[in-house]
Design an enzyme around this catalytic site. Structure first.
Site, PDB file in Angstrom:
ATOM      1  N   ASP A 100       0.552  -1.294  -0.176  1.00  0.00           N
ATOM      2  CA  ASP A 100      -0.151   0.046  -0.120  1.00  0.00           C
ATOM      3  C   ASP A 100       0.888   1.288   0.003  1.00  0.00           C
ATOM      4  OD1 ASP A 100      -2.553   1.573   0.234  1.00  0.00           O
ATOM      5  OD2 ASP A 100      -2.007   1.747   2.210  1.00  0.00           O
ATOM      6  N   SER A 101       0.308   2.497  -0.365  1.00  0.00           N
ATOM      7  CA  SER A 101       1.212   3.617  -0.294  1.00  0.00           C
ATOM      8  C   SER A 101       1.226   4.029   1.120  1.00  0.00           C
ATOM      9  CB  SER A 101       0.234   4.511  -1.171  1.00  0.00           C
ATOM     10  OG  SER A 101      -1.109   4.978  -0.488  1.00  0.00           O
ATOM     11  N   TYR A 136       0.070   8.317  -2.754  1.00  0.00           N
ATOM     12  CA  TYR A 136       0.403   8.095  -4.357  1.00  0.00           C
ATOM     13  C   TYR A 136      -0.569   8.972  -5.465  1.00  0.00           C
ATOM     14  CZ  TYR A 136       3.519   4.196  -3.524  1.00  0.00           C
ATOM     15  OH  TYR A 136       4.758   3.312  -3.286  1.00  0.00           O
ATOM     16  N   GLY A 137      -1.697   9.351  -4.889  1.00  0.00           N
ATOM     17  CA  GLY A 137      -2.629   9.761  -5.670  1.00  0.00           C
ATOM     18  C   GLY A 137      -2.345  10.976  -6.699  1.00  0.00           C
ATOM     19  N   CYS A 197      -4.276  -0.642  -2.582  1.00  0.00           N
ATOM     20  CA  CYS A 197      -4.309   0.704  -2.914  1.00  0.00           C
ATOM     21  C   CYS A 197      -4.655   0.857  -4.308  1.00  0.00           C
ATOM     22  CB  CYS A 197      -2.818   1.165  -2.934  1.00  0.00           C
ATOM     23  SG  CYS A 197      -2.390   2.893  -3.597  1.00  0.00           S
ATOM     24  N   ASN A 198      -5.798   1.894  -4.072  1.00  0.00           N
ATOM     25  CA  ASN A 198      -6.570   2.180  -5.409  1.00  0.00           C
ATOM     26  C   ASN A 198      -5.822   2.480  -6.417  1.00  0.00           C
ATOM     27  OD1 ASN A 198      -9.782   1.706  -5.220  1.00  0.00           O
ATOM     28  ND2 ASN A 198      -8.990   2.206  -3.007  1.00  0.00           N
ATOM     29  N   THR A 199      -4.960   3.695  -6.290  1.00  0.00           N
ATOM     30  CA  THR A 199      -4.010   4.420  -7.248  1.00  0.00           C
ATOM     31  C   THR A 199      -3.000   2.957  -7.969  1.00  0.00           C
ATOM     32  OG1 THR A 199      -4.144   6.287  -6.036  1.00  0.00           O
ATOM     33  CG2 THR A 199      -2.643   6.289  -7.788  1.00  0.00           C
ATOM     34  N   GLU A 251      -7.520   9.884   8.961  1.00  0.00           N
ATOM     35  CA  GLU A 251      -6.011   9.821   9.436  1.00  0.00           C
ATOM     36  C   GLU A 251      -6.080  10.554  10.807  1.00  0.00           C
ATOM     37  OE1 GLU A 251      -2.688   9.824   6.931  1.00  0.00           O
ATOM     38  OE2 GLU A 251      -3.427   8.010   5.981  1.00  0.00           O
ATOM     39  N   CYS A 302     -11.993   3.640  -1.473  1.00  0.00           N
ATOM     40  CA  CYS A 302     -10.660   4.236  -0.960  1.00  0.00           C
ATOM     41  C   CYS A 302     -10.593   3.368   0.398  1.00  0.00           C
ATOM     42  CB  CYS A 302     -10.712   5.669  -0.513  1.00  0.00           C
ATOM     43  SG  CYS A 302      -9.576   6.050   0.497  1.00  0.00           S
ATOM     44  N   THR A 303      -9.081   2.958   0.636  1.00  0.00           N
ATOM     45  CA  THR A 303      -8.915   1.965   1.708  1.00  0.00           C
ATOM     46  C   THR A 303      -9.233   2.697   3.093  1.00  0.00           C
ATOM     47  OG1 THR A 303      -6.619   2.383   1.516  1.00  0.00           O
ATOM     48  CG2 THR A 303      -7.426   0.368   0.470  1.00  0.00           C
ATOM     49  N   HIS A 304      -9.293   3.898   3.111  1.00  0.00           N
ATOM     50  CA  HIS A 304      -9.515   4.645   4.546  1.00  0.00           C
ATOM     51  C   HIS A 304     -10.811   4.819   4.817  1.00  0.00           C
ATOM     52  CE1 HIS A 304      -5.599   6.330   3.853  1.00  0.00           C
ATOM     53  NE2 HIS A 304      -5.540   6.785   4.755  1.00  0.00           N
TER      54      HIS A 304
END
Lengths: 274, 274
Positions: free
Chosen positions: A9-10, A41-42, A72-74, A151, A184-186
């Site tokens: 993941d980023s 990374y976005g 990670c989506n990006t 976050e 989004c993973t968040h």
């Protein structure tokens, strides 16, 4: 010897995916690598994301992983096809599992997707959905306030509710979706707020849960499920601040992380070995 | 040329799986073969089920199918591993998808399974669940009245409610499951009754929906999703009474079946070609 599964993941967002992987595949050992130093990374170029992702992948390949999950989506959008073609192990991203789960549950074929600006602009979810069913209508909405909110640990209370309500209002106003993908993973950390704001009639899909489910299938399909019953010790690696990583991980996992190490990726080869 | 996907079943129950496959994979062409003449498979010996299943499989292989879905719990239990090993195309059964979906949604790891006596006695679901997570507790319950009820079209009303309540009472009484797998292809037709009887806090899993979802993943994984946008004409074959088959199919599908033919399997090879 037990072969581990690699998760990249980023940063820390992919820990929600790792958590689901550990829950749904309790016999497997996972090695998580979060590139927190170079996160997010976005906003980065495709070239840079591909370079950084290959560095993470090559680092994990030395650990003889049996499967790779791009949490990670990006990174999924930019590197999934390339990695699937070039690695000899199965590679799973986070976008298609969410898309397939949405197709399964949607009755009216109107599906919403929320994510970072990069993910929404990439069109990766509409593309994954329409590849399977071109009659599906997709409404995407970028939700920039959500990642900093999560976050900073703002997961409950009036402030969180207010941010979620204001951010989602365009999606609530304009359409008749019956299914919403958390792209989004968040976002799984605020799934309860999103669900409450959108209403109980909307099915909310967490890509992480679905990715873990599909990882389970792919392992079974390759007859590569771990047979032993020892409790595995998962390993976590970060390229950035270890204490910050541990703080976030402790908030997201039930049990404290047992193994955490700093890793440097700058010297690692940034293209395919094969 | 468009390659079809084969779906086999001991009779008409697998039409619920076919319906989900068609819904979740609208670009794909399906060929359904129901062995209604020799149905049900449940009480038959393993040897006989394997023989009949191979006859169906070999008949469909001549049609150059790109994937095989075994839409029958009994046939899955007896032949899945063998078919996966011997065919060069992907083979998917109905048991593991339901198991993986249950693991995804269950929070307390107490999972119920209902099915025919054969399926419950085979222990196939507990085995699939415990292979992934040995700490899961499984409560199985055979529900013999459900298949005749569904085949006779008793899907609503006091009689149906009464049968469902009486049959499920042991499961309601004894445990604290939070997830229930419908381990028989007929049961999705009475999912609403089962859900009402068990209560809204129980997550009810339809194996058919989950099988279609996994078929979608496996096709994507092999980069074998249909790209064209023509509306496919699905083909249905039965070894028994065509009018009866059509009646059931018309009750289960929104649109009438366009193509239905009688087929004889007795002369077909009953073992692996390879």
């Amino acid at each position: 010897m037990r072969k581990p599964i690699g998760v990249i993941d980023s940063g820390v967002g992919g820990l929600t995916v790792a958590g689901e992987l550990i829950r749904q595949l309790p016999k497997e050992k996972f090695i998580y690598l979060g590139d927190t130093k170079r996160c997010p990374y976005g906003p980065r170029s495709e070239k840079e994301v591909r370079k950084f992702t290959w560095q993470m992948v090559n680092h994990l390949l030395e650990r003889n992983i049996k499967m790779l999950v791009i949490a990670c989506n990006t990174a999924t959008a930019y590197t999934l096809t390339e990695l699937q073609e070039q690695l000899s192990i199965p590679v799973i991203g986070v976008i298609e599992p969410g898309a397939r789960a949405a197709i399964k549950v949607s009755q009216n074929k109107r599906i919403g997707v929320i994510g970072t600006e990069g993910t929404i602009q990439s069109g990766a979810y509409p593309s994954a959905l329409k590849t399977i069913d071109q009659t599906i209508r997709v409404n995407g909405l970028a939700c920039p306030p959500f990642v900093p909110m999560v976050e900073n640990g703002i997961l409950e209370g009036p402030e969180a509710e207010d941010i979620v309500a204001r951010t989602l209002s365009p999606l609530k106003a304009m359409n008749h979706i019956d299914t919403l993908i958390l792209g989004c993973t968040h976002y799984p950390l605020i799934k309860h707020l999103v669900q409450r704001e959108m209403g109980g009639h909307i099915q909310v899909i967490s890509s992480g849960e679905e990715t873990a489910r599909e990882a389970s299938l792919i392992l079974a399909y390759h007859r590569d499920l771990e047979a032993g019953n020892d409790i595995p010790v998962h390993e976590f690696y970060t390229t950035g601040d270890m204490e910050k990583f541990r703080l976030v991980a402790d908030r997201w996992f039930d049990d404290p992380i047992q193994f955490l190490e700093l890793v440097e990726l700058e010297h690692v080869k940034s293209s395919a070995y094969y």
